[in-house]
Design a protein around this motif. Structure first.
Motif, PDB file in Angstrom:
ATOM      1  N   ASP A  19       0.872  -1.168   0.000  1.00 12.24           N
ATOM      2  CA  ASP A  19       0.000   0.000   0.000  1.00 12.24           C
ATOM      3  C   ASP A  19       0.911   1.221   0.000  1.00 12.24           C
ATOM      4  O   ASP A  19       1.413   1.627   1.043  1.00 12.24           O
ATOM      5  CB  ASP A  19      -0.884  -0.037   1.249  1.00 12.24           C
ATOM      6  N   LEU A  20       1.155   1.804  -1.170  1.00  8.70           N
ATOM      7  CA  LEU A  20       2.134   2.877  -1.299  1.00  8.70           C
ATOM      8  C   LEU A  20       1.683   4.223  -0.734  1.00  8.70           C
ATOM      9  O   LEU A  20       2.504   5.030  -0.342  1.00  8.70           O
ATOM     10  CB  LEU A  20       2.512   3.065  -2.775  1.00  8.70           C
ATOM     11  N   ALA A  45      -0.202   6.748   1.909  1.00  6.51           N
ATOM     12  CA  ALA A  45      -0.667   6.845   3.294  1.00  6.51           C
ATOM     13  C   ALA A  45      -1.980   7.617   3.367  1.00  6.51           C
ATOM     14  O   ALA A  45      -2.232   8.497   2.549  1.00  6.51           O
ATOM     15  CB  ALA A  45       0.382   7.564   4.143  1.00  6.51           C
ATOM     16  N   PRO A  76       4.734   7.509   4.141  1.00 10.70           N
ATOM     17  CA  PRO A  76       4.834   6.451   5.156  1.00 10.70           C
ATOM     18  C   PRO A  76       6.245   5.894   5.307  1.00 10.70           C
ATOM     19  O   PRO A  76       6.556   5.245   6.285  1.00 10.70           O
ATOM     20  CB  PRO A  76       3.868   5.379   4.667  1.00 10.70           C
ATOM     21  N   ALA A 117       6.779   2.176  11.180  1.00 11.78           N
ATOM     22  CA  ALA A 117       7.184   1.083  10.291  1.00 11.78           C
ATOM     23  C   ALA A 117       8.322   0.278  10.899  1.00 11.78           C
ATOM     24  O   ALA A 117       9.171   0.803  11.614  1.00 11.78           O
ATOM     25  CB  ALA A 117       7.592   1.632   8.934  1.00 11.78           C
ATOM     26  N   ASN A 160       9.759  -1.885   6.229  1.00 10.13           N
ATOM     27  CA  ASN A 160       8.939  -0.792   5.691  1.00 10.13           C
ATOM     28  C   ASN A 160       7.452  -1.134   5.746  1.00 10.13           C
ATOM     29  O   ASN A 160       6.702  -0.871   4.809  1.00 10.13           O
ATOM     30  CB  ASN A 160       9.374  -0.435   4.272  1.00 10.13           C
ATOM     31  N   GLN A 164      -2.457  -1.779  10.061  1.00  7.96           N
ATOM     32  CA  GLN A 164      -3.578  -0.851   9.999  1.00  7.96           C
ATOM     33  C   GLN A 164      -4.327  -0.930  11.332  1.00  7.96           C
ATOM     34  O   GLN A 164      -4.048  -1.816  12.151  1.00  7.96           O
ATOM     35  CB  GLN A 164      -4.492  -1.230   8.833  1.00  7.96           C
ATOM     36  N   HIS A 211       0.984  -4.699   6.436  1.00 13.11           N
ATOM     37  CA  HIS A 211       1.141  -4.351   5.027  1.00 13.11           C
ATOM     38  C   HIS A 211       2.407  -3.517   4.831  1.00 13.11           C
ATOM     39  O   HIS A 211       2.823  -2.787   5.712  1.00 13.11           O
ATOM     40  CB  HIS A 211      -0.080  -3.578   4.524  1.00 13.11           C
ATOM     41  N   TYR A 212       2.992  -3.673   3.647  1.00 15.95           N
ATOM     42  CA  TYR A 212       4.200  -2.928   3.287  1.00 15.95           C
ATOM     43  C   TYR A 212       3.820  -1.567   2.717  1.00 15.95           C
ATOM     44  O   TYR A 212       2.805  -1.431   2.051  1.00 15.95           O
ATOM     45  CB  TYR A 212       5.000  -3.679   2.228  1.00 15.95           C
ATOM     46  N   HIS A 213       4.682  -0.579   2.960  1.00 16.14           N
ATOM     47  CA  HIS A 213       4.549   0.733   2.326  1.00 16.14           C
ATOM     48  C   HIS A 213       5.710   0.966   1.354  1.00 16.14           C
ATOM     49  O   HIS A 213       5.736   1.965   0.658  1.00 16.14           O
ATOM     50  CB  HIS A 213       4.524   1.858   3.354  1.00 16.14           C
TER      51      HIS A 213
END
Length: 193
Positions: free
Chosen positions: A132-133, A135, A159, A169, A173, A177, A183-185
């Motif tokens: 999820d790139l 924020a 993020p 993080a 990274n 939630q 999940h990765y950012h």
């Protein structure tokens, strides 16, 4: 010792569900090295063991990739194939989530760039964890962490920013939630050499 495993990196659409299988490939701490564009090349069941380093709790990851020839479904319980969290703990505790992503089996490049919207997952990795790139936090909107769903709002938080790491993080990274979904950012450092 890390093993080299093929990895799909594909756009995703949310669907649903699964449980670990005894005959699955163990990808615990595996490096993911191959990047075939056709997700059918990864049809199999995968498992891994991961520890939440804050709570010292061990989790079993389960991922299953299937295809009907036109699409692939990547179903997982959202447990990564590597240890996760920080020594201070995530703001929201980790929780397993049964999820599935259905993607085109043989994707092609778009004619033009597609803007990244909020509320849509950007990718899913072979360990079943999503990317999820963007924020949902913006400077000056409420507490700055949540509620910034207008993509035209200026000063969206990065993020991956190291200034204050307000998103908490871990070394991969990633974080959780509010519902505990890991999940990765950005680049999941444990997956690549």
């Amino acid at each position: 010792m890390k093993t080299n495993i093929k990895v799909p990196f594909v756009a995703a659409v949310f669907v649903s569900v699964m449980a670990p299988q005894a005959n699955a490939h163990d990808i615990t701490d595996a490096f993911l090295t191959e990047r075939s564009a056709n997700c059918a090349d990864y049809v199999a069941e995968y498992t891994a063991s991961a520890t939440d380093v804050f709570t010292k709790t061990q989790y079993d990851a389960a991922v299953k990739v299937t295809t009907d020839g036109q699409t692939c479904t990547i179903a997982s319980n959202a447990v990564p194939n590597h240890d996760f969290n920080t020594d201070k703990g995530f703001f929201h505790g980790f929780a397993k989530h049964e999820q599935a992503y259905t993607v085109t089996a043989a994707p092609t490049a778009a004619q033009a760039p597609t803007p990244l919207p909020l509320g849509m997952d950007n990718a899913v990795f072979l360990d079943g964890v999503k990317l999820d790139l963007v924020a949902a936090g913006c400077y000056g909107v409420d507490d700055g962490l949540f509620g910034c769903f207008d993509m035209s709002t200026p000063y969206r938080f990065d993020p991956m920013g190291v200034e204050s790491n307000i998103f908490g993080a871990d070394a991969h990274n990633a974080h959780t939630q509010p519902n505990g979904l890991y999940h990765y950012h950005g680049n999941p450092m444990a997956l690549f050499d």
